[in-house]
Design a protein around this motif. Structure first.
Motif, PDB file in Angstrom:
ATOM      1  N   ILE A 169       0.834  -1.214   0.000  1.00 18.13           N
ATOM      2  CA  ILE A 169       0.000   0.000   0.000  1.00 18.13           C
ATOM      3  C   ILE A 169       0.862   1.255   0.000  1.00 18.13           C
ATOM      4  O   ILE A 169       0.405   2.345  -0.347  1.00 18.13           O
ATOM      5  CB  ILE A 169      -0.978  -0.013   1.194  1.00 18.13           C
ATOM      6  CG1 ILE A 169      -2.143   0.948   0.925  1.00 18.13           C
ATOM      7  CG2 ILE A 169      -0.278   0.326   2.489  1.00 18.13           C
ATOM      8  CD1 ILE A 169      -3.260   0.843   1.941  1.00 18.13           C
ATOM      9  N   GLY A 170       2.156   1.101   0.335  1.00 16.39           N
ATOM     10  CA  GLY A 170       3.058   2.246   0.343  1.00 16.39           C
ATOM     11  C   GLY A 170       3.924   2.371  -0.892  1.00 16.39           C
ATOM     12  O   GLY A 170       4.866   3.168  -0.900  1.00 16.39           O
ATOM     13  N   ALA A 171       3.632   1.620  -1.942  1.00 14.71           N
ATOM     14  CA  ALA A 171       4.465   1.619  -3.155  1.00 14.71           C
ATOM     15  C   ALA A 171       3.846   2.525  -4.221  1.00 14.71           C
ATOM     16  O   ALA A 171       3.092   2.066  -5.081  1.00 14.71           O
ATOM     17  CB  ALA A 171       4.624   0.199  -3.699  1.00 14.71           C
ATOM     18  N   TRP A 176      -0.971   6.118   0.841  1.00 10.54           N
ATOM     19  CA  TRP A 176      -0.237   5.982   2.097  1.00 10.54           C
ATOM     20  C   TRP A 176       0.558   7.254   2.378  1.00 10.54           C
ATOM     21  O   TRP A 176       1.077   7.879   1.458  1.00 10.54           O
ATOM     22  CB  TRP A 176       0.709   4.789   2.008  1.00 10.54           C
ATOM     23  CG  TRP A 176       1.349   4.398   3.305  1.00 10.54           C
ATOM     24  CD1 TRP A 176       2.660   4.565   3.670  1.00 10.54           C
ATOM     25  CD2 TRP A 176       0.719   3.754   4.419  1.00 10.54           C
ATOM     26  NE1 TRP A 176       2.880   4.076   4.935  1.00 10.54           N
ATOM     27  CE2 TRP A 176       1.699   3.568   5.428  1.00 10.54           C
ATOM     28  CE3 TRP A 176      -0.590   3.331   4.661  1.00 10.54           C
ATOM     29  CZ2 TRP A 176       1.414   2.976   6.658  1.00 10.54           C
ATOM     30  CZ3 TRP A 176      -0.882   2.735   5.890  1.00 10.54           C
ATOM     31  CH2 TRP A 176       0.118   2.562   6.869  1.00 10.54           C
ATOM     32  N   ALA A 177       0.620   7.632   3.635  1.00 11.06           N
ATOM     33  CA  ALA A 177       1.425   8.775   4.087  1.00 11.06           C
ATOM     34  C   ALA A 177       2.626   8.217   4.842  1.00 11.06           C
ATOM     35  O   ALA A 177       2.515   7.872   6.023  1.00 11.06           O
ATOM     36  CB  ALA A 177       0.594   9.689   4.979  1.00 11.06           C
ATOM     37  N   PRO A 178       3.786   8.077   4.177  1.00  9.60           N
ATOM     38  CA  PRO A 178       4.918   7.353   4.780  1.00  9.60           C
ATOM     39  C   PRO A 178       5.453   7.972   6.062  1.00  9.60           C
ATOM     40  O   PRO A 178       5.822   7.254   6.996  1.00  9.60           O
ATOM     41  CB  PRO A 178       5.983   7.377   3.677  1.00  9.60           C
ATOM     42  CG  PRO A 178       5.237   7.622   2.415  1.00  9.60           C
ATOM     43  CD  PRO A 178       4.081   8.487   2.800  1.00  9.60           C
ATOM     44  N   ARG A 179       5.525   9.295   6.122  1.00 10.15           N
ATOM     45  CA  ARG A 179       6.089   9.921   7.322  1.00 10.15           C
ATOM     46  C   ARG A 179       5.185   9.698   8.536  1.00 10.15           C
ATOM     47  O   ARG A 179       5.670   9.551   9.662  1.00 10.15           O
ATOM     48  CB  ARG A 179       6.293  11.416   7.089  1.00 10.15           C
ATOM     49  CG  ARG A 179       7.455  11.754   6.138  1.00 10.15           C
ATOM     50  CD  ARG A 179       7.743  13.236   6.185  1.00 10.15           C
ATOM     51  NE  ARG A 179       8.928  13.602   5.424  1.00 10.15           N
ATOM     52  CZ  ARG A 179       8.891  14.141   4.203  1.00 10.15           C
ATOM     53  NH1 ARG A 179       7.721  14.357   3.600  1.00 10.15           N
ATOM     54  NH2 ARG A 179      10.019  14.452   3.569  1.00 10.15           N
ATOM     55  N   GLU A 180       3.874   9.663   8.309  1.00  8.74           N
ATOM     56  CA  GLU A 180       2.930   9.467   9.406  1.00  8.74           C
ATOM     57  C   GLU A 180       2.667   7.991   9.684  1.00  8.74           C
ATOM     58  O   GLU A 180       2.122   7.630  10.735  1.00  8.74           O
ATOM     59  CB  GLU A 180       1.594  10.163   9.104  1.00  8.74           C
ATOM     60  CG  GLU A 180       1.643  11.677   9.178  1.00  8.74           C
ATOM     61  CD  GLU A 180       2.387  12.296   7.989  1.00  8.74           C
ATOM     62  OE1 GLU A 180       2.334  11.692   6.893  1.00  8.74           O
ATOM     63  OE2 GLU A 180       3.019  13.348   8.160  1.00  8.74           O
ATOM     64  N   GLN A 182       0.484   5.979   8.072  1.00  7.18           N
ATOM     65  CA  GLN A 182      -0.953   5.721   8.040  1.00  7.18           C
ATOM     66  C   GLN A 182      -1.487   5.988   6.644  1.00  7.18           C
ATOM     67  O   GLN A 182      -0.776   6.527   5.800  1.00  7.18           O
ATOM     68  CB  GLN A 182      -1.677   6.621   9.039  1.00  7.18           C
ATOM     69  CG  GLN A 182      -1.547   8.104   8.735  1.00  7.18           C
ATOM     70  CD  GLN A 182      -2.130   8.984   9.821  1.00  7.18           C
ATOM     71  OE1 GLN A 182      -2.217   8.590  10.978  1.00  7.18           O
ATOM     72  NE2 GLN A 182      -2.540  10.195   9.453  1.00  7.18           N
ATOM     73  N   VAL A 183      -2.752   5.580   6.403  1.00  4.86           N
ATOM     74  CA  VAL A 183      -3.330   5.818   5.094  1.00  4.86           C
ATOM     75  C   VAL A 183      -3.419   7.314   4.846  1.00  4.86           C
ATOM     76  O   VAL A 183      -3.529   8.114   5.777  1.00  4.86           O
ATOM     77  CB  VAL A 183      -4.723   5.150   4.940  1.00  4.86           C
ATOM     78  CG1 VAL A 183      -4.603   3.637   5.018  1.00  4.86           C
ATOM     79  CG2 VAL A 183      -5.706   5.683   5.967  1.00  4.86           C
ATOM     80  N   SER A 184      -3.371   7.691   3.577  1.00  9.85           N
ATOM     81  CA  SER A 184      -3.388   9.107   3.213  1.00  9.85           C
ATOM     82  C   SER A 184      -4.807   9.651   3.213  1.00  9.85           C
ATOM     83  O   SER A 184      -5.797   8.907   3.326  1.00  9.85           O
ATOM     84  CB  SER A 184      -2.772   9.286   1.822  1.00  9.85           C
ATOM     85  OG  SER A 184      -3.670   8.843   0.822  1.00  9.85           O
ATOM     86  N   SER A 185      -4.912  10.958   3.027  1.00 11.69           N
ATOM     87  CA  SER A 185      -6.226  11.605   2.970  1.00 11.69           C
ATOM     88  C   SER A 185      -7.032  11.157   1.765  1.00 11.69           C
ATOM     89  O   SER A 185      -8.260  11.311   1.746  1.00 11.69           O
ATOM     90  CB  SER A 185      -6.043  13.122   2.948  1.00 11.69           C
ATOM     91  OG  SER A 185      -5.230  13.527   1.852  1.00 11.69           O
ATOM     92  N   LEU A 186      -6.370  10.588   0.739  1.00  6.94           N
ATOM     93  CA  LEU A 186      -7.099  10.114  -0.442  1.00  6.94           C
ATOM     94  C   LEU A 186      -8.081   9.007  -0.095  1.00  6.94           C
ATOM     95  O   LEU A 186      -9.156   8.913  -0.699  1.00  6.94           O
ATOM     96  CB  LEU A 186      -6.109   9.608  -1.496  1.00  6.94           C
ATOM     97  CG  LEU A 186      -6.729   8.993  -2.768  1.00  6.94           C
ATOM     98  CD1 LEU A 186      -7.524  10.038  -3.544  1.00  6.94           C
ATOM     99  CD2 LEU A 186      -5.656   8.372  -3.648  1.00  6.94           C
ATOM    100  N   VAL A 187      -7.742   8.163   0.856  1.00  7.87           N
ATOM    101  CA  VAL A 187      -8.591   7.022   1.198  1.00  7.87           C
ATOM    102  C   VAL A 187      -9.978   7.502   1.622  1.00  7.87           C
ATOM    103  O   VAL A 187     -11.004   6.985   1.148  1.00  7.87           O
ATOM    104  CB  VAL A 187      -7.930   6.167   2.295  1.00  7.87           C
ATOM    105  CG1 VAL A 187      -8.886   5.089   2.800  1.00  7.87           C
ATOM    106  CG2 VAL A 187      -6.648   5.534   1.776  1.00  7.87           C
TER     107      VAL A 187
END
Length: 454
Positions: A169-171, A176-180, A182-187
């Motif tokens: 999910i991070g590729a 995905w928000a890697p620094r946080e 967690q899933v990104s705001s797009l989800v």
């Protein structure tokens, strides 16, 4: 303790079943990975792959006791799962008609600063595929109960357990928000948060194989299935446990993925196709990518490897391959590849080698990967001049070749016993080499490429 691990390795070009015991390859079998033309869009031929895996598992089980199964698969693929089957076909990431939703998708897409995921062509951003399926294939989308990455689709098919996993999910998915972490705001903006199953680690067992699979293959009914991992991250695993940062792994195949461990994320630039992937432990890793294997094949026309004399003939002639020949990946994906100058057919491999070395060198520089070892694994290891020429351009860094055609699968097999209690085979150092005129050739190539990009 001895343990035989079966790895389902789903690449863009081939599918493979490989058996390992403490890192030692015992058995393997492969077949082409097919893409079906549609409808409703070009998609992975999962049923052909499934039939191959069942047959291969059955064949392997006749001579080996398989103790665990781990899937690994290429990125930019995900599966909408319905009630016990796919709700929609698994989209081929080279499907260009996803461009039809770009205006609407761009309005939802988070900034690069949040996702560290650049805007990529066709369906290489998995979030874009998901938006297309929701907006343009709504009659299929409404049947979905889960959305999972491609490795986790195969884990689900084997075990019946649906999970999410961070390397997939991070590729470069936009999800995905890697620094946080967690899933990104797009989800939430896309309204798909209810489709994402719980997160599990790549090395977690999900449960035993389903009874029908045990009956079809002859495997023990309690054979565990592990969560699985994105293929480039599988290639990285042996070095995460054996090396101190900083170092960079060049995972080569259809794609060349440059993964720099211990590097700052601050120099990543979406215009260069540099980004952050996420390793199996959830840590963001600075990466770059270009479609080197495919471009090499296009330039050579007939494949093969170069020798030093051919490299020096091409350099002396001034002939150059200028990006980009695949139409996707790397800093110059939007420019059309050009062959400048005359090159004899037997020197095409040298021209392609120089091209792939120069793009790799350029991306390493732009990522800020100026220190630490360079470890090359995958198909380009068989091209010694690729390894030697890259080393000649970067004399301050040591170059190593992981002489292992099964690097992705071998790394994935480690997940069944994580962290591994056995030592991995160390990559071989590549002896430094001097190539006449190489630095001058690089400067000329870079100057021309910079002009093309303006």
């Amino acid at each position: 303790m001895s343990q035989t691990v079966a790895v389902l390795d789903i690449g863009k070009t081939n599918v493979k079943l490989a058996l390992f015991d403490r890192g030692r390859l015992l058995w393997e079998k492969s077949a082409p990975n097919r893409i079906r033309s549609g409808p409703p869009y070009p998609h992975e031929d999962v049923e052909s792959a499934w039939s191959f895996f069942l047959d291969a598992l059955r064949e392997a089980a006749r001579t080996h006791q398989i103790n665990a199964i781990v899937p690994t698969a290429h990125g930019a693929a995900g599966a909408l799962i319905g009630e016990g089957e796919l709700a929609a076909p698994v989209m081929d990431y080279e499907f260009t008609d996803v461009d039809a939703i770009e205006v609407d998708y761009a309005a939802l897409r988070p900034p690069f600063s949040e996702t560290l995921s650049p805007k990529l062509p066709a369906g290489l951003n998995l979030g874009r595929q998901l938006a297309y399926q929701k907006w343009r294939c709504s009659e299929l989308f409404v049947k979905a109960r889960h959305f999972v990455g491609y490795p986790q689709y195969w884990a689900w098919r084997l075990s019946g357990v649906a999970v999410s996993e961070v390397t997939t999910i991070g590729a470069h998915t936009d999800l995905w928000a890697p620094r946080e972490g967690q899933v990104s705001s797009l989800v939430r903006a896309l309204g798909v948060d209810h489709l994402l199953p719980p997160m599990r680690r790549a090395f977690e067992p999900l449960g035993p194989i389903q009874p029908a699979i045990a009956a079809a293959t002859g495997l023990a009914s309690d054979t565990p299935v592990f969560c699985g991992i994105h293929d480039s991250n599988a290639s990285l695993l042996p070095y995460l446990v054996s090396r101190q940062a900083p170092f960079t792994v060049l995972s080569t195949g259809t794609w060349v993925i440059l993964m720099s461990v211990g590097l700052s994320l601050d120099q990543l630039d979406p215009r260069d196709d540099t980004l952050a992937n996420v390793d199996a432990l959830g840590r963001p890793i600075a990466c770059g990518r270009f479609m080197g294997g495919r471009e090499y094949a296009i330039i050579t026309e007939s494949g093969g490897n170069a020798d030093l004399e051919a490299i020096e003939r091409v350099i002396a002639s001034g002939a150059m391959a200028l990006p980009c020949f695949s139409g996707q990946g790397g800093p110059y994906a939007t420019t059309a590849g050009v062959l400048r100058g005359e090159v004899a057919a037997q020197d095409r491999a040298a021209l392609a080698t120089l091209y792939c070395v120069l793009v790799s060198d350029l991306m390493l520089t732009r990522m800020g990967a100026a220190i630490g070892d360079l470890i090359i694994e995958g198909t380009f290891v068989r091209n010694l001049l690729f390894c030697q020429t890259l080393g000649a351009l970067r004399p301050s860094q040591r170059v190593f070749a992981a002489e292992d055609a099964s690097g992705t699968a071998r790394g994935a097999a480690m997940l069944a016993q994580w962290p591994p209690s056995y030592r991995m085979v160390e990559p071989a150092p590549v002896a430094p080499i001097s190539i006449s005129g190489l630095d001058r050739y690089r400067k000329a190539w870079t100057a021309i490429v910079d002009l093309i990009a303006r």
